[in-house]
Structures are given as structure tokens and as C-alpha cells.
Enzyme design. Structure first.
Site, PDB file in Angstrom:
ATOM      1  N   GLN A   1       0.826  -1.203   0.000  1.00 40.36           N
ATOM      2  CA  GLN A   1       0.000   0.000   0.000  1.00 40.36           C
ATOM      3  C   GLN A   1       0.861   1.255   0.000  1.00 40.36           C
ATOM      4  OE1 GLN A   1      -2.422   1.715   3.358  1.00 40.36           O
ATOM      5  NE2 GLN A   1      -4.134   0.914   2.158  1.00 40.36           N
TER       6      GLN A   1
ATOM      7  N   CYS B   1      -6.389   6.995   5.351  1.00 39.89           N
ATOM      8  CA  CYS B   1      -5.711   7.317   6.611  1.00 39.89           C
ATOM      9  C   CYS B   1      -6.138   8.694   7.115  1.00 39.89           C
ATOM     10  CB  CYS B   1      -4.198   7.275   6.431  1.00 39.89           C
ATOM     11  SG  CYS B   1      -3.293   7.721   7.934  1.00 39.89           S
TER      12      CYS B   1
ATOM     13  N   ASP C   1     -15.384  -2.208  12.285  1.00 37.07           N
ATOM     14  CA  ASP C   1     -16.135  -2.840  13.384  1.00 37.07           C
ATOM     15  C   ASP C   1     -16.143  -4.360  13.277  1.00 37.07           C
ATOM     16  OD1 ASP C   1     -16.642  -0.267  14.170  1.00 37.07           O
ATOM     17  OD2 ASP C   1     -18.723  -0.241  13.529  1.00 37.07           O
TER      18      ASP C   1
END
Length: 427
Positions: free
Chosen positions: A170, A201, A303
Site C-alpha cells: 500500500q 488514513c 467494526d
């Protein structure tokens, strides 16, 4: 079955107005299809009184009744038929009943991916997670400018061993030319399976130069970056992003469509805005809407802390795979436990205290081998000791001592003393 490389729709997905669960009886689809369908149903839909045994009988022929009753449909669990007025983000409306292959991975029905995380997704942890069932791993995010300038420390961050494949590297940056130069270097020197662009980010030192989610303030720039990177390599280019910069500019579908049009071959959505940072909850409905909008694979993120969360995300969104981030901290077992549930096998229990310590030390030894037998390596590894020991008896005192170790020998001594005390307490 039709080609699994594309987005497939079935008649009862397009027009479910009659709400009949029995429409799933399509004998030609095979066991895996039914197992994943039922796993999604029981983790997502609400109770409307449908008898579980009748449901098993309807779903049929190719699925093991024992497997369904013991591992999928617990006593007293019921399933709801689809209603035509249900919200968009419901299992019936998704397009990935049959797997959509990722551009860098073929033949895995629902890939589980280790997220790129600064200071965590280094080679040692990537290798542990691959051994524990992660199908794909991704490096920490690397600065395109630093790669372009051949900064040694950053170049080392792109190193990987062959058994980590399939692996992506990445990168981030806001200069299309620098991003193109960086991916050309990665292609020639490292040959990863794919390159992922970080548009997600939220950290201030990254976004202040328009890197990461900072790019989301200028979607024209986002397109130029993706097109420049795509033009610089033959490797698949994927993206990871958030739902927008702020609540006012939140538009995950619009962002996703522009990224797809620019050439991204897969799309990972962390369904929060930059301004939310790491607070609040990810909006899985947004992932579902992106799944509906795109013709390329969509990977869900956000989550995910338990194997059940992975099944729920798949059922809720129809995503082609799940990317696991902070839920993997000290918990690489999450991947193999989720895979067992996805495959309809017996549920794997959480690791014992002994297994946690064993894997923690194996991980630590791997870090020393790959990153050097130094005080710095052990100090940087302390956070992993903290995560592995979370929830153990006397964890507070144990972590306090582990956060002071400066060698593997010290860590082994701390664990040995803790084990002696634990054994004495049990006796």
C-alpha cells in the site's frame, strides 16, 4: 454455474415481491452456495416465526442436515422472509450470492484480508496471520515520495517473503507523478500481487499534505492519482478509502464510482468519514450501497472484532470479502475461526491462555529473525505482548512487566513466572 468473475443476480434478488424463502431452492447451485446463504440469513434477518426445520428442508438437497442443525441453526432460531419494503442493506438484495473473484486472488469464495496498519502489518504479523487463515495480507502504508527517493527504511517496508503471497503493497501520496514513479519501482523491484492506494488514513501528519483521506477533499485529484498509477504498472490497482472527508461531503457511492471509473480493480470501504477518525461505528449500510453500485469487488471494513461480525457484515452488505484491522490485534485466530464458520464447520473455540502465550512468543521470535535481534525490536514488540495477554488472569500485572522487557529471554522469564503463579492458584 455462471462465470464467478462478474456480479451475478438471481430472479428472487431482482424481484422479491412475493417474499418466499422457498425460492432459494435452486438445486444447481451446490453446497457452498446454500451454506453461505443460510449462514448469512441467520446472522442478519429478524424473527418472523419460520420454523428452522422447515427452512432446512426447503434449502435442501445438497446441504448437510447435521451441519445446518448443529452449526448453523441453533435451537429456537428462526428466519425471516424478505419483504419488498425492507431497507436496501439486506442480504436478499446483494449481488454476490456467487463469489466475485478479486483481481489478485482466484478461487476463494469469501476472502479474509489483513488490513494495512502502520506499526502492525509488518512482515512478522503478516506471516502469523497467513498461517492463521488470512487469505491476503497488505503491507503498512508507504510514502510514495520516500519510495521515489529510495529512502532505505521505507524500501525495507516493502520487503516480503514468498510465503506471504498473495500480498499487496500500500502506498499513499497526493502527487500523481510521484505515485506513478513509486508503483513503477514496486513493480520492478518487488513484484507484489497488487498495489493498494491509501485514501483513508485520517492521521494529521498524512492528511496535511493531502495524503490518505486528505485526497477526498479533491476527487479530481483522486482520479488523476489512480489513472497515473494504473498507467505505470501491469499490476492490479486497488483502493482503500473512507466514506468522505466530513459529514457534509459524505458520499461513498459517488467516491467509489469515480475511483472505479479511474481504473481501480477492487474497492475497500471503511464506512466512516475522516473527521470521525476512529470514533463511532462504521455504517455498514453504506458498504451495501457501494456493493450495489459497483461492478468491481467491494471489500467491507470497520467494526470487525469477532468471527460472527464477519458473517454479519457479509450478510448485511453482500461484500465480496472482509478486511480485518484492529480486531486482529493479538487475535490472529480470528481468521481461522471465521473461516470455519463460513465453511459450515464446527465452531473453533477461543484460544487458551497457553496457546496465546505460545503464539505470542512465536511471533516475537519471528520479529527478531526478520527485524534483527536488538533491544529496539523487542521494545517495538511490547504492544503485541499487551494485545496477546488481554483478558488473561492477572493481565494487568503481567502486561506491566512485559512492557519493561528488553529481550526475548526476559519475556520468556516473565511468562514462566506468570505460569507458575497461575498453576499454584489453580492447585
Amino acid at each position: 454455474m455462471a462465470d464467478t468473475g462478474g456480479a451475478l443476480r438471481f430472479p428472487f434478488v431482482q424481484d422479491p415481491a412475493d417474499g418466499q424463502v422457498s425460492l432459494v431452492r435452486q438445486g444447481q447451485f451446490g453446497n457452498k452456495f446454500f451454506q453461505h446463504l443460510i449462514l448469512g440469513l441467520i446472522n442478519e434477518v429478524e424473527n418472523n416465526g419460520l420454523d428452522r426445520n422447515q427452512f432446512v428442508e426447503w434449502c435442501g438437497q445438497g446441504v448437510s442436515g447435521v451441519s445446518l442443525r448443529q452449526n448453523v441453526l441453533p435451537p429456537g432460531r428462526h428466519c425471516q422472509t424478505h419483504r419488498s419494503d425492507a431497507p436496501l442493506a439486506r442480504f436478499w438484495r446483494t449481488k454476490y450470492f456467487c463469489p466475485m473473484d478479486l483481481p489478485y486472488l482466484k478461487g476463494v469464495e469469501f476472502p479474509l484480508i489483513l488490513a494495512p496498519m502502520a506499526g502492525v502489518s509488518e512482515a512478522p504479523f503478516r506471516q502469523v496471520c497467513r498461517r492463521m487463515g488470512a487469505d491476503v495480507v497488505i503491507s503498512e502504508f508507504l510514502s510514495s515520495e520516500a519510495l521515489r527517493r529510495r529512502i532505505t527504511r521505507v524500501l525495507q517496508g516493502a520487503d516480503f517473503e514468498e510465503h506471504e503471497r498473495p500480498i499487496g503493497i500500500q502506498i499513499y501520496g497526493a502527487d500523481p507523478a510521484a505515485m506513478a514513479d513509486a508503483v513503477a519501482l514496486l513493480t520492478e523491484r518487488y513484484q507484489p500481487n497488487f498495489v493498494d492506494i491509501n485514501f483513508g488514513c485520517p492521521v494529521k501528519k498524512v492528511v496535511k499534505r493531502n495524503g490518505g483521506s486528505g485526497c477526498l477533499k479533491d476527487l479530481d485529484l483522486v482520479e488523476r492519482v489512480i489513472r497515473a498509477v494504473v498507467g505505470a504498472t501491469h499490476l492490479p490497482i486497488t483502493v482503500k478509502t473512507r466514506s468522505g472527508w466530513s459529514a457534509d461531503t459524505r458520499d461513498p457511492v459517488g467516491i467509489a464510482l469515480r475511483m472505479q471509473d479511474a481504473g481501480a480493480k477492487a474497492f475497500t470501504l471503511h464506512a466512516q468519514t475522516r473527521n470521525q477518525m476512529f470514533t463511532g461505528s462504521a455504517d455498514w449500510d453504506e458498504i451495501a450501497r457501494v456493493v450495489e453500485a459497483l461492478d468491481t469487488p467491494v471489500i467491507g471494513n470497520g467494526d470487525i472484532r469477532t468471527p460472527e461480525d464477519i458473517l454479519r457484515m457479509r450478510a448485511h452488505t453482500g461484500c465480496a470479502g472482509v478486511m480485518v484491522g484492529r480486531g486482529s490485534f493479538g487475535n490472529p485466530w480470528l481468521f481461522q475461526r471465521a473461516r470455519a464458520m463460513l465453511d459450515g464447520r464446527l465452531k473453533i473455540q477461543e484460544p487458551s491462555a497457553d496457546e496465546r502465550i505460545t503464539v505470542a512468543m512465536e511471533h516475537a521470535r519471528l520479529a527478531v529473525r526478520l527485524q534483527g535481534d536488538s533491544r529496539r525490536t523487542v521494545i517495538e514488540f511490547r504492544k503485541h505482548f499487551g494485545w496477546y495477554t488481554k483478558g488473561l488472569p492477572g493481565a494487568g500485572g503481567l502486561r506491566k512487566r512485559l512492557f519493561q522487557v528488553e529481550s526475548l529471554a526476559e519475556a520468556e522469564a516473565v511468562f514462566a513466572e506468570w505460569e507458575t503463579l497461575r498453576t499454584a492458584m489453580v492447585a
